[in-house]
Design a protein around this motif. Sequence first.
Motif, short mmCIF file in Angstrom:
data_model
loop_
_atom_site.label_atom_id
_atom_site.label_comp_id
_atom_site.label_asym_id
_atom_site.label_seq_id
_atom_site.Cartn_x
_atom_site.Cartn_y
_atom_site.Cartn_z
N ALA A 32 12.55 22.00 32.19
CA ALA A 32 12.23 21.16 31.03
C ALA A 32 13.24 20.02 30.90
O ALA A 32 12.86 18.87 30.61
N PHE A 33 14.51 20.33 31.11
CA PHE A 33 15.56 19.31 31.07
C PHE A 33 15.34 18.26 32.16
O PHE A 33 15.44 17.06 31.91
N THR A 36 12.32 16.10 31.24
CA THR A 36 12.68 15.19 30.14
C THR A 36 13.56 14.05 30.65
O THR A 36 13.30 12.87 30.32
N TYR A 39 11.36 11.60 32.95
CA TYR A 39 10.32 10.78 32.33
C TYR A 39 10.79 9.98 31.12
O TYR A 39 10.20 8.97 30.79
N VAL A 40 11.86 10.44 30.47
CA VAL A 40 12.36 9.70 29.32
C VAL A 40 13.42 8.68 29.74
O VAL A 40 13.41 7.53 29.29
#
Length: 184
Positions: A32-33, A36, A39-40
């Motif tokens: 998840a990290f 994130t 894509y962020v």
Amino acid sequence: MTRWSGRCLRHLTSGLAIAAEIFVALMMLHIAFEVTMRYVFGISVPGTLTFVSKYYLPAVVFLPLAIAERRNNHISVEVLTQYMPRPAQKGLEIFAWLLAAVVFAVLAYQTLLDALKKTRFGAFELDFGYQFITWPSYYILPIGFTAVALVLLYRALITVLRAPDDLGFEQSDEPAETAVPKNR
């Protein structure tokens, strides 16, 4: 002796299952990290693929093998044996446990040799120019295989000795269809 062994194996298999659960949680957080960050912020986290493939996945697959055996959750086919007399069924069951224990012991031995070799050479992987040590992950397989072999040997021993099974089952080990609601 068998009671103490059963309790020790119960704690070992439960501990390995808990470790596998922790690795699942760590893998989810790590991925998840990574997603994130990618894509962020447009940044890839070095080592994600290495940690997932060398640490998390082997731990999730191989550490809980023993608890699956303890719970009798491995696949068994009883097409012919169901028609045999009970003593013959027990004899085949003991033979199957011992044969499987030998197979898992051989797997444990070979993977331990591989782990020792990787340790000697200081195995690592490069990812985005960073060096990630991977040799400790090679010990996951021999740990899982040894635990399964011990559970299988214990099952054969208590069956031959007609001793009580002290591996124990947690409440959650009952199959859903046989669980009885507490308050009706």
